[in-house]
Write a protein that holds these residues in place. Structure first.
Motif, PDB file in Angstrom:
ATOM      1  N   ILE A 247       0.849   0.997  -3.212  1.00  0.00           N
ATOM      2  CA  ILE A 247       0.387   0.911  -1.829  1.00  0.00           C
ATOM      3  C   ILE A 247      -0.560  -0.270  -1.648  1.00  0.00           C
ATOM      4  N   ASP A 248      -0.282  -1.053  -0.616  1.00  0.00           N
ATOM      5  CA  ASP A 248      -1.184  -2.118  -0.175  1.00  0.00           C
ATOM      6  C   ASP A 248      -1.649  -1.817   1.248  1.00  0.00           C
ATOM      7  N   LEU A 249      -2.723  -2.468   1.650  1.00  0.00           N
ATOM      8  CA  LEU A 249      -3.264  -2.247   2.992  1.00  0.00           C
ATOM      9  C   LEU A 249      -2.218  -2.553   4.062  1.00  0.00           C
ATOM     10  N   SER A 250      -1.376  -3.567   3.825  1.00  0.00           N
ATOM     11  CA  SER A 250      -0.373  -3.957   4.820  1.00  0.00           C
ATOM     12  C   SER A 250       0.760  -2.944   4.942  1.00  0.00           C
ATOM     13  N   ASN A 251       0.866  -1.998   4.009  1.00  0.00           N
ATOM     14  CA  ASN A 251       1.854  -0.910   4.126  1.00  0.00           C
ATOM     15  C   ASN A 251       1.421   0.137   5.141  1.00  0.00           C
ATOM     16  N   MET A 252       0.157   0.096   5.527  1.00  0.00           N
ATOM     17  CA  MET A 252      -0.414   1.209   6.281  1.00  0.00           C
ATOM     18  C   MET A 252      -0.134   1.129   7.780  1.00  0.00           C
ATOM     19  N   ASN A 253       0.780   0.227   8.180  1.00  0.00           N
ATOM     20  CA  ASN A 253       1.266   0.244   9.564  1.00  0.00           C
ATOM     21  C   ASN A 253       2.405   1.234   9.730  1.00  0.00           C
ATOM     22  N   ARG A 254       2.953   1.752   8.594  1.00  0.00           N
ATOM     23  CA  ARG A 254       4.141   2.596   8.683  1.00  0.00           C
ATOM     24  C   ARG A 254       4.162   3.757   7.698  1.00  0.00           C
ATOM     25  N   LEU A 255       3.297   3.742   6.703  1.00  0.00           N
ATOM     26  CA  LEU A 255       3.273   4.814   5.715  1.00  0.00           C
ATOM     27  C   LEU A 255       2.108   5.751   5.989  1.00  0.00           C
ATOM     28  N   SER A 256       2.354   7.048   5.809  1.00  0.00           N
ATOM     29  CA  SER A 256       1.315   8.054   6.022  1.00  0.00           C
ATOM     30  C   SER A 256       0.464   8.151   4.763  1.00  0.00           C
ATOM     31  N   VAL A 257      -0.505   7.252   4.657  1.00  0.00           N
ATOM     32  CA  VAL A 257      -1.398   7.189   3.497  1.00  0.00           C
ATOM     33  C   VAL A 257      -2.812   6.949   3.990  1.00  0.00           C
ATOM     34  N   GLY A 258      -3.761   7.067   3.078  1.00  0.00           N
ATOM     35  CA  GLY A 258      -5.155   6.787   3.406  1.00  0.00           C
ATOM     36  C   GLY A 258      -5.658   5.581   2.638  1.00  0.00           C
ATOM     37  N   VAL A 259      -6.806   5.078   3.042  1.00  0.00           N
ATOM     38  CA  VAL A 259      -7.352   3.900   2.382  1.00  0.00           C
ATOM     39  C   VAL A 259      -7.652   4.178   0.901  1.00  0.00           C
ATOM     40  N   GLN A 260      -7.885   5.451   0.568  1.00  0.00           N
ATOM     41  CA  GLN A 260      -8.155   5.799  -0.823  1.00  0.00           C
ATOM     42  C   GLN A 260      -6.906   5.675  -1.688  1.00  0.00           C
ATOM     43  N   ASP A 261      -5.730   5.501  -1.061  1.00  0.00           N
ATOM     44  CA  ASP A 261      -4.470   5.455  -1.799  1.00  0.00           C
ATOM     45  C   ASP A 261      -4.032   4.045  -2.152  1.00  0.00           C
ATOM     46  N   ILE A 262      -4.775   3.037  -1.720  1.00  0.00           N
ATOM     47  CA  ILE A 262      -4.406   1.659  -2.051  1.00  0.00           C
ATOM     48  C   ILE A 262      -4.369   1.503  -3.570  1.00  0.00           C
ATOM     49  N   GLY A 263      -3.260   0.945  -4.066  1.00  0.00           N
ATOM     50  CA  GLY A 263      -3.076   0.753  -5.507  1.00  0.00           C
ATOM     51  C   GLY A 263      -2.312   1.859  -6.194  1.00  0.00           C
ATOM     52  N   VAL A 264      -2.061   2.984  -5.493  1.00  0.00           N
ATOM     53  CA  VAL A 264      -1.312   4.098  -6.075  1.00  0.00           C
ATOM     54  C   VAL A 264       0.187   3.822  -5.947  1.00  0.00           C
ATOM     55  N   ASN A 265       0.951   4.164  -6.975  1.00  0.00           N
ATOM     56  CA  ASN A 265       2.394   4.002  -6.924  1.00  0.00           C
ATOM     57  C   ASN A 265       2.980   4.778  -5.741  1.00  0.00           C
ATOM     58  N   LYS A 266       3.924   4.165  -5.022  1.00  0.00           N
ATOM     59  CA  LYS A 266       4.474   4.776  -3.810  1.00  0.00           C
ATOM     60  C   LYS A 266       5.219   6.075  -4.106  1.00  0.00           C
ATOM     61  N   ALA A 267       5.946   6.121  -5.209  1.00  0.00           N
ATOM     62  CA  ALA A 267       6.666   7.350  -5.567  1.00  0.00           C
ATOM     63  C   ALA A 267       5.678   8.465  -5.904  1.00  0.00           C
ATOM     64  N   VAL A 268       4.647   8.133  -6.669  1.00  0.00           N
ATOM     65  CA  VAL A 268       3.632   9.124  -7.042  1.00  0.00           C
ATOM     66  C   VAL A 268       2.929   9.652  -5.795  1.00  0.00           C
ATOM     67  N   LEU A 269       2.608   8.761  -4.874  1.00  0.00           N
ATOM     68  CA  LEU A 269       1.911   9.190  -3.665  1.00  0.00           C
ATOM     69  C   LEU A 269       2.796  10.114  -2.827  1.00  0.00           C
ATOM     70  N   ALA A 270       4.085   9.782  -2.714  1.00  0.00           N
ATOM     71  CA  ALA A 270       5.008  10.659  -1.986  1.00  0.00           C
ATOM     72  C   ALA A 270       5.103  12.017  -2.674  1.00  0.00           C
ATOM     73  N   ALA A 271       5.167  12.011  -4.000  1.00  0.00           N
ATOM     74  CA  ALA A 271       5.251  13.271  -4.751  1.00  0.00           C
ATOM     75  C   ALA A 271       4.006  14.121  -4.543  1.00  0.00           C
ATOM     76  N   ARG A 272       2.842  13.499  -4.479  1.00  0.00           N
ATOM     77  CA  ARG A 272       1.607  14.251  -4.235  1.00  0.00           C
ATOM     78  C   ARG A 272       1.605  14.882  -2.844  1.00  0.00           C
ATOM     79  N   LYS A 273       2.053  14.118  -1.851  1.00  0.00           N
ATOM     80  CA  LYS A 273       2.105  14.662  -0.489  1.00  0.00           C
ATOM     81  C   LYS A 273       3.045  15.869  -0.431  1.00  0.00           C
ATOM     82  N   ILE A 274       4.168  15.767  -1.127  1.00  0.00           N
ATOM     83  CA  ILE A 274       5.124  16.866  -1.148  1.00  0.00           C
ATOM     84  C   ILE A 274       4.537  18.067  -1.884  1.00  0.00           C
TER      85      ILE A 274
END
Length: 378
Positions: free
Chosen positions: A170-197
């Motif tokens: 996750i980068d800051l520029s992803n945050m126009n379309r991904l449901s993430v928080g600023v604390q998630d910058i640098g987290v792998n996108k697959a891992v972050l999706a898995a955590r949300k699920i």
């Protein structure tokens, strides 16, 4: 960061090992002595743990659902006593610990949890259909648009297991379309999706491929613990798009892709059409080539060949004027392919809806479809 110490170092080691998963929650049944010890360790030895116990509220919903016709508030205590039997309320159900957020949550057991969580699907999805879907495995490649796809699949419980592949973070520029928080910058996108699920439904079986989908892990991605029932391909890599379809076709697995711009949805029913041309036969560069020759050429494409093939696949007629304008600016004033949150959300909805109908045998053709708000609402 721990509060104090415990006497049994081996028990602490075992507990710590249980808490190291980057996206898997820890399940604890307090009737099991080992689980009870880990539960106590989490509560008493890890700093900052938040304990969330709403089990009575969940049980009330469960009992109301199971007694719709006869439900009365004054009967709850009696129904609860019958439901618990000799089990203490603290030991009833499952405690789930989320290491990444330090939340320890008391939940219903799996079957009851699913029964309550999906109750408002009835009868758009019947109990019999829910059981069918629970046995299905869906792979999602690319967790930008794919995050919306994966989360919507999980919301509806269109499957019982998900395999998520993305190498990117996750980068800051992803945050126009991904449901993430600023604390998630640098987290792998697959891992972050898995955590949300996992926070939505810890009983969903999710496996992450944090190197993305590669030549080395493709067999595992398609076959681990059972063959995929469906592939949702949402990645930016042209070689991965094509290689994953060659693999899916060889195994008779349907593929769905949302292209985002102008609400374009592709459905390829390789399960019903084993000889169907990949990507609807729209790749002029690879016409007449064997699968082996295509794979070999994919590794040496020029930038111009990649772009021209991408345009062939999408079709110039399916590119909006704003997107055409944006494409000219890539590498000039913008760094990547533009996407809007509204389009990403629509893509997740379309893929989840069609996936459900495919897996239930309610939709049995291939095709390309546009759900373009600019045309539908003007």
């Amino acid at each position: 960061m721990r509060k104090g110490t415990t006497a049994d170092n081996s028990q602490n080691k075992q507990a710590n090992e249980s808490l190291e998963h980057p996206y898997h929650p820890v399940f604890l049944k307090l009737g099991n002595p080992n689980d009870k010890a880990i539960y106590e360790f989490i509560k008493n030895e890890i700093t900052g743990v938040e304990i969330i116990d709403t089990i009575l509220r969940q049980l009330k919903e469960l009992l109301k659902i199971r007694n719709v016709k006869t439900w009365a508030e004054e009967d709850f205590d009696q129904l609860l006593k019958a439901q618990l039997g000799d089990t203490a309320i603290e030991e009833y159900g499952t405690w789930v610990y989320y290491p990444w957020s330090k939340k320890l949550v008391h939940l219903l057991n799996k079957d009851a949890f699913i029964e309550v969580r999906t109750n408002r699907n009835l009868y758009k999805i019947t109990p019999e259909e829910r059981l069918v879907l629970q046995s299905k495995i869906i792979g999602v490649v690319g967790l930008s648009v794919g995050q919306s796809v994966a989360f919507t699949l999980a919301l509806e419980r269109v499957c019982g297991a998900l395999r998520l592949a993305d190498f990117d973070t996750i980068d800051l520029s992803n945050m126009n379309r991904l449901s993430v928080g600023v604390q998630d910058i640098g987290v792998n996108k697959a891992v972050l999706a898995a955590r949300k699920i996992a926070e939505l439904d810890p009983y969903m079986d999710v496996t992450c491929y944090t190197a993305g989908l590669t030549d080395e892990n493709m067999d595992d991605f398609f076959t681990r613990d059972g063959k995929l029932d469906l592939l949702a391909e949402e990645c930016d890599s042209l070689p991965v798009k094509i290689k994953s379809r060659i693999k899916a076709r060889s195994m008779g697995i349907p593929v769905i892709m949302d292209t985002n711009d102008k609400g374009l949805l592709d459905v390829e029913r390789f399960d019903l059409e084993p000889d169907r041309p990949i990507l609807h036969g729209r790749m002029k560069l690879f016409e007449g080539m064997s699968d082996a020759a295509v794979i070999e050429k994919l590794d040496r494409l020029t930038p111009a060949e990649r772009l021209n093939t991408t345009v062939d696949i999408i079709g110039a007629e399916n590119i909006s004027d704003r997107m055409k304008q944006s494409l000219k600016e890539i590498g000039v004033s913008i760094t990547g392919w533009p996407q809007l949150a509204s389009a990403v959300g629509l893509g997740g909805a379309m893929v989840a809806d069609v996936s459900r109908r495919i897996l239930l045998g309610q939709y049995n053709v291939s095709g390309r479809y546009n759900v373009d708000f600019s045309d539908l609402v003007n």
